[in-house]
Design a protein around this motif. Structure first.
Motif, PDB file in Angstrom:
ATOM      1  N   LYS A  45      -3.636  -1.806 -16.697  1.00 55.34           N
ATOM      2  CA  LYS A  45      -3.193  -2.671 -16.366  1.00 55.34           C
ATOM      3  C   LYS A  45      -4.375  -3.670 -17.782  1.00 55.34           C
ATOM      4  O   LYS A  45      -3.603  -4.768 -17.912  1.00 55.34           O
ATOM      5  N   LEU A 127     -14.622   7.021 -10.879  1.00 51.82           N
ATOM      6  CA  LEU A 127     -14.294   5.810 -11.236  1.00 51.82           C
ATOM      7  C   LEU A 127     -13.668   6.181  -9.582  1.00 51.82           C
ATOM      8  O   LEU A 127     -13.794   4.994  -8.742  1.00 51.82           O
ATOM      9  N   ALA A 154      -2.528  10.474  -1.258  1.00 54.68           N
ATOM     10  CA  ALA A 154      -2.134  11.690  -2.334  1.00 54.68           C
ATOM     11  C   ALA A 154      -2.686  10.505  -3.549  1.00 54.68           C
ATOM     12  O   ALA A 154      -2.738  11.732  -4.798  1.00 54.68           O
ATOM     13  N   GLY A 155      -2.904   9.571  -3.644  1.00 51.35           N
ATOM     14  CA  GLY A 155      -3.425   9.756  -4.967  1.00 51.35           C
ATOM     15  C   GLY A 155      -5.036   9.627  -5.649  1.00 51.35           C
ATOM     16  O   GLY A 155      -5.667   9.828  -4.423  1.00 51.35           O
ATOM     17  N   THR A 175      -1.771   8.003   4.120  1.00 53.86           N
ATOM     18  CA  THR A 175      -0.108   7.740   4.290  1.00 53.86           C
ATOM     19  C   THR A 175       0.191   8.635   2.853  1.00 53.86           C
ATOM     20  O   THR A 175      -0.431   8.298   1.463  1.00 53.86           O
ATOM     21  N   SER A 177       4.575   9.462   0.670  1.00 54.55           N
ATOM     22  CA  SER A 177       5.782   9.752   1.219  1.00 54.55           C
ATOM     23  C   SER A 177       6.045  11.173   1.406  1.00 54.55           C
ATOM     24  O   SER A 177       5.167  12.281   1.391  1.00 54.55           O
ATOM     25  N   TYR A 195       5.106   6.837   4.911  1.00 63.57           N
ATOM     26  CA  TYR A 195       5.400   6.306   5.404  1.00 63.57           C
ATOM     27  C   TYR A 195       7.211   5.647   4.943  1.00 63.57           C
ATOM     28  O   TYR A 195       7.604   3.810   5.406  1.00 63.57           O
ATOM     29  N   THR A 213      -4.979   0.028  -0.636  1.00 64.44           N
ATOM     30  CA  THR A 213      -4.842   0.551  -1.993  1.00 64.44           C
ATOM     31  C   THR A 213      -3.622   0.541  -2.964  1.00 64.44           C
ATOM     32  O   THR A 213      -3.433   0.596  -3.885  1.00 64.44           O
ATOM     33  N   MET A 214      -2.812  -0.440  -2.271  1.00 67.36           N
ATOM     34  CA  MET A 214      -1.835  -0.544  -2.132  1.00 67.36           C
ATOM     35  C   MET A 214      -1.217  -2.237  -2.543  1.00 67.36           C
ATOM     36  O   MET A 214      -0.626  -2.522  -3.155  1.00 67.36           O
ATOM     37  N   VAL A 235      -8.769  -2.878  -2.496  1.00 69.97           N
ATOM     38  CA  VAL A 235      -9.478  -2.952  -3.478  1.00 69.97           C
ATOM     39  C   VAL A 235      -8.481  -3.379  -4.573  1.00 69.97           C
ATOM     40  O   VAL A 235      -8.247  -3.036  -5.946  1.00 69.97           O
ATOM     41  N   PHE A 253     -12.383  -7.736  -0.363  1.00 75.70           N
ATOM     42  CA  PHE A 253     -11.802  -7.523  -1.577  1.00 75.70           C
ATOM     43  C   PHE A 253     -13.095  -6.547  -2.341  1.00 75.70           C
ATOM     44  O   PHE A 253     -14.286  -7.618  -2.386  1.00 75.70           O
ATOM     45  N   ILE A 256     -14.883  -2.133  -7.599  1.00 77.18           N
ATOM     46  CA  ILE A 256     -16.155  -2.054  -8.234  1.00 77.18           C
ATOM     47  C   ILE A 256     -17.175  -1.676 -10.030  1.00 77.18           C
ATOM     48  O   ILE A 256     -16.534  -2.616 -10.356  1.00 77.18           O
ATOM     49  N   SER A 295       1.133   7.416 -15.610  1.00 70.09           N
ATOM     50  CA  SER A 295      -0.577   6.805 -14.049  1.00 70.09           C
ATOM     51  C   SER A 295       1.138   5.940 -13.591  1.00 70.09           C
ATOM     52  O   SER A 295       0.760   5.431 -12.444  1.00 70.09           O
ATOM     53  N   THR A 300       1.008   9.439  -8.792  1.00 73.46           N
ATOM     54  CA  THR A 300       0.402  10.334  -9.123  1.00 73.46           C
ATOM     55  C   THR A 300       0.139  11.129  -8.054  1.00 73.46           C
ATOM     56  O   THR A 300      -0.114  10.641  -6.873  1.00 73.46           O
ATOM     57  N   ARG A 301      -0.408  12.599  -8.092  1.00 74.22           N
ATOM     58  CA  ARG A 301      -0.995  13.662  -6.468  1.00 74.22           C
ATOM     59  C   ARG A 301      -2.462  13.014  -7.622  1.00 74.22           C
ATOM     60  O   ARG A 301      -2.302  14.098  -9.066  1.00 74.22           O
ATOM     61  N   GLY A 302      -3.243  13.458  -6.442  1.00 69.21           N
ATOM     62  CA  GLY A 302      -4.669  13.682  -7.112  1.00 69.21           C
ATOM     63  C   GLY A 302      -4.951  11.990  -8.978  1.00 69.21           C
ATOM     64  O   GLY A 302      -4.726  11.327  -8.634  1.00 69.21           O
TER      65      GLY A 302
HETATM   66  N1  LIG Z   1     -10.814  -2.746  -7.350  1.00 70.17           N
HETATM   67  C1  LIG Z   1     -11.222  -1.256  -7.842  1.00 70.17           C
HETATM   68  O1  LIG Z   1     -12.495  -1.264  -7.893  1.00 70.17           O
HETATM   69  C2  LIG Z   1     -10.793   0.064  -7.839  1.00 70.17           C
HETATM   70  C3  LIG Z   1     -10.699   0.628  -8.177  1.00 70.17           C
HETATM   71  C4  LIG Z   1     -10.448   1.968  -8.302  1.00 70.17           C
HETATM   72  C5  LIG Z   1      -8.511   1.800  -7.962  1.00 70.17           C
HETATM   73  N2  LIG Z   1      -8.200   0.300  -8.035  1.00 70.17           N
HETATM   74  C6  LIG Z   1      -6.548   0.210  -7.393  1.00 70.17           C
HETATM   75  O2  LIG Z   1      -5.773   0.808  -6.261  1.00 70.17           O
HETATM   76  C7  LIG Z   1      -4.995   1.733  -6.912  1.00 70.17           C
HETATM   77  C8  LIG Z   1      -4.847   2.965  -6.654  1.00 70.17           C
HETATM   78  O3  LIG Z   1      -5.643   2.990  -7.798  1.00 70.17           O
HETATM   79  P1  LIG Z   1      -5.441   4.872  -7.542  1.00 70.17           P
HETATM   80  O4  LIG Z   1      -6.118   5.244  -8.352  1.00 70.17           O
HETATM   81  O5  LIG Z   1      -5.786   5.285  -6.200  1.00 70.17           O
HETATM   82  O6  LIG Z   1      -3.943   5.087  -7.722  1.00 70.17           O
HETATM   83  P2  LIG Z   1      -2.497   6.594  -8.107  1.00 70.17           P
HETATM   84  O7  LIG Z   1      -3.658   7.230  -8.229  1.00 70.17           O
HETATM   85  O8  LIG Z   1      -1.926   6.326  -9.174  1.00 70.17           O
HETATM   86  O9  LIG Z   1      -2.074   6.081  -6.633  1.00 70.17           O
HETATM   87  C9  LIG Z   1      -0.765   7.039  -6.896  1.00 70.17           C
HETATM   88  C10 LIG Z   1      -0.350   7.435  -5.162  1.00 70.17           C
HETATM   89  O10 LIG Z   1      -0.193   6.243  -4.416  1.00 70.17           O
HETATM   90  C11 LIG Z   1       0.768   6.658  -3.501  1.00 70.17           C
HETATM   91  N3  LIG Z   1       1.979   5.571  -2.982  1.00 70.17           N
HETATM   92  C12 LIG Z   1       3.149   4.682  -4.042  1.00 70.17           C
HETATM   93  N4  LIG Z   1       3.365   4.061  -2.967  1.00 70.17           N
HETATM   94  C13 LIG Z   1       3.229   4.248  -1.623  1.00 70.17           C
HETATM   95  C14 LIG Z   1       3.048   3.435  -0.224  1.00 70.17           C
HETATM   96  N5  LIG Z   1       3.638   2.300  -0.216  1.00 70.17           N
HETATM   97  N6  LIG Z   1       2.122   3.871   0.861  1.00 70.17           N
HETATM   98  C15 LIG Z   1       1.280   4.837   0.443  1.00 70.17           C
HETATM   99  N7  LIG Z   1       1.357   5.460  -0.815  1.00 70.17           N
HETATM  100  C16 LIG Z   1       1.897   5.525  -1.575  1.00 70.17           C
HETATM  101  C17 LIG Z   1       1.640   7.846  -4.098  1.00 70.17           C
HETATM  102  O11 LIG Z   1       2.091   8.768  -3.019  1.00 70.17           O
HETATM  103  P3  LIG Z   1       3.458   8.987  -2.602  1.00 70.17           P
HETATM  104  O12 LIG Z   1       4.143   9.969  -4.583  1.00 70.17           O
HETATM  105  O13 LIG Z   1       3.471  10.018  -2.069  1.00 70.17           O
HETATM  106  O14 LIG Z   1       4.845   7.806  -2.194  1.00 70.17           O
HETATM  107  C18 LIG Z   1       0.228   8.757  -4.981  1.00 70.17           C
HETATM  108  O15 LIG Z   1       0.440   9.378  -4.286  1.00 70.17           O
HETATM  109  C19 LIG Z   1      -4.959   1.106  -7.948  1.00 70.17           C
HETATM  110  O16 LIG Z   1      -3.247  -0.179  -7.813  1.00 70.17           O
HETATM  111  C20 LIG Z   1      -6.110   0.662  -8.663  1.00 70.17           C
HETATM  112  O17 LIG Z   1      -5.436  -0.048 -10.557  1.00 70.17           O
HETATM  113  C21 LIG Z   1      -9.302  -0.905  -8.085  1.00 70.17           C
END
Ligand SMILES: NC(=O)c1ccc[n+]([C@@H]2O[C@H](COP(=O)([O-])OP(=O)(O)OC[C@H]3O[C@@H](n4cnc5c(N)ncnc54)[C@H](OP(=O)(O)O)[C@@H]3O)[C@@H](O)[C@H]2O)c1
Length: 309
Positions: A45, A127, A154-155, A175, A177, A195, A213-214, A235, A253, A256, A295, A300-302
């Motif tokens: 981003k 993070l 799973a993310g 939640t 897929s 979902y 997180t979405m 977030v 909101f 971090i 990413s 992504t898983r984990g």
């Molecule tokens: N504000 C803050 O301080 C802060 C801190 C950390 C992260 N964030 C934000 O939080 C978001 C998540 O971060 P992350 O690191 O966890 O991302 P990530 O690891 O890229 O998340 C990927 C996961 O999202 C799932 N996913 C995709 N579409 C979905 C839906 N409609 N419903 C449920 N799950 C869904 C996927 O599962 P499937 O493959 O099974 O769909 C995958 O496992 C990002 O936008 C990040 O920028 C913000």
């Protein structure tokens, strides 16, 4: 030293592996030899320029704000660390990051890593782990027996949030897929929800807390899943105060900050065998484009880790 920098905002073509000077440290800094870094969505981003107004960088900047490595130099005022310590950190996002052989971080942003974590696992934790803890515990005030819905279980954030919420004694609904349903259960979710199968309102009974997180329609559809007096913590997108009021709930909101206090809490859960980061993708610094593409896939898983040295 080697570093992956951007000189301008844009697509993955802006990621350049370059040779730059090793950072000079301030009196309150540590110089860390980076063993592993991790990728977070905020990295791409920032690369794309989406956060320019929020975090104004002077380019070029080295990306990456998760690190695990070895302390090789300490600032004049640092007394809590010594050369050779194995540490991990989510450093200040306004400074040069961890896609590099060395990084300077404030000593109060780092913690000795648990010996139960290797460097890759330790880099995967800060993070996303600080985010999960802050949402669930500091802001969400999650209590044992409460029901919490964790979107994207799973993310990166979600898979740690499930484990932290279980450690706090909560009932966890998460939640993902279809392909990630088994993973949600392995991580400890009491209810794994697909979902893609049906609207969440048909699959989930009322919860006390939602971790969003979405954003977008996922956030929109989450209000009706909350009990009166419940809380939605996002977030990704500041929740509407008006909508929260309509549903008789609170919306918060979270963005971090570095926190050695929370890194200590995460270490303690690791030591108690209640928290293990999952790494599904490993890349080298030379493969940074593939790592960002992974990413940006949104599935992504984990965690994604960069093995630096
Ligand atoms: N504000 C803050 O301080 C802060 C801190 C950390 C992260 N964030 C934000 O939080 C978001 C998540 O971060 P992350 O690191 O966890 O991302 P990530 O690891 O890229 O998340 C990927 C996961 O999202 C799932 N996913 C995709 N579409 C979905 C839906 N409609 N419903 C449920 N799950 C869904 C996927 O599962 P499937 O493959 O099974 O769909 C995958 O496992 C990002 O936008 C990040 O920028 C913000």
């Amino acid at each position: 030293m080697r570093a992956v920098q951007i000189k301008q905002y844009g697509g993955t073509e802006t990621l350049q592996l370059v040779q730059i000077d090793t950072p000079k440290i301030n009196a309150d800094d540590l110089l860390i030899q980076v063993k592993s870094a991790a990728i977070n969505p905020v990295d791409w981003k920032i690369r794309e320029g989406y956060l320019q107004e929020f975090i104004p960088y002077t380019l070029p900047v080295t990306l990456g704000w998760d690190v695990a490595g070895i302390v090789i130099e300490i600032g004049a005022e640092v007394s809590d660390f010594k050369v050779g310590d194995e540490v991990f950190s989510r450093p200040d996002i306004s400074r040069n990051g961890s896609y590099a052989d060395f990084i300077a971080v404030k000593a109060n942003e780092a913690v000795l890593k648990s010996t139960k974590l290797d460097f890759a696992q330790a880099a995967a934790l800060p993070l996303a782990g600080i985010t999960a803890w802050q949402c669930l515990v500091d802001v969400g005030q999650l209590q044992a027996g409460q029901r919490v819905l964790i979107h994207a279980g799973a993310g990166g954030v979600g898979h740690l949030a499930i484990q932290i919420a279980k450690a706090k004694g909560a009932i966890v609904i998460a939640t993902a897929s279809a392909s990630n349903q088994a993973l949600l259960t392995q991580l400890g979710a009491d209810q794994a929800v697909d979902y893609t199968k049906a609207p969440l309102s048909e699959q989930i009974e009322a919860v006390d807390l939602v971790i969003d997180t979405m954003g977008g329609t996922v956030q929109d559809d989450s209000w009706a899943l909350l009990k009166k007096g419940g809380m939605l913590v996002s977030v990704t997108q500041p929740p509407s105060e008006e909508t929260a009021k309509e549903f008789g709930v609170t919306g918060v909101f979270v963005f971090i900050e570095p926190s050695s206090r929370i890194l200590g809490e995460l270490n303690a859960l690791v030591e108690a065998d209640k928290l293990t980061p999952l790494i599904e993708h490993r890349f080298s610094l030379e493969q940074i484009v593939e790592a960002h593409q992974q990413s940006q896939s949104g599935h992504t898983r984990g965690k994604i880790v960069i093995e630096v040295s």
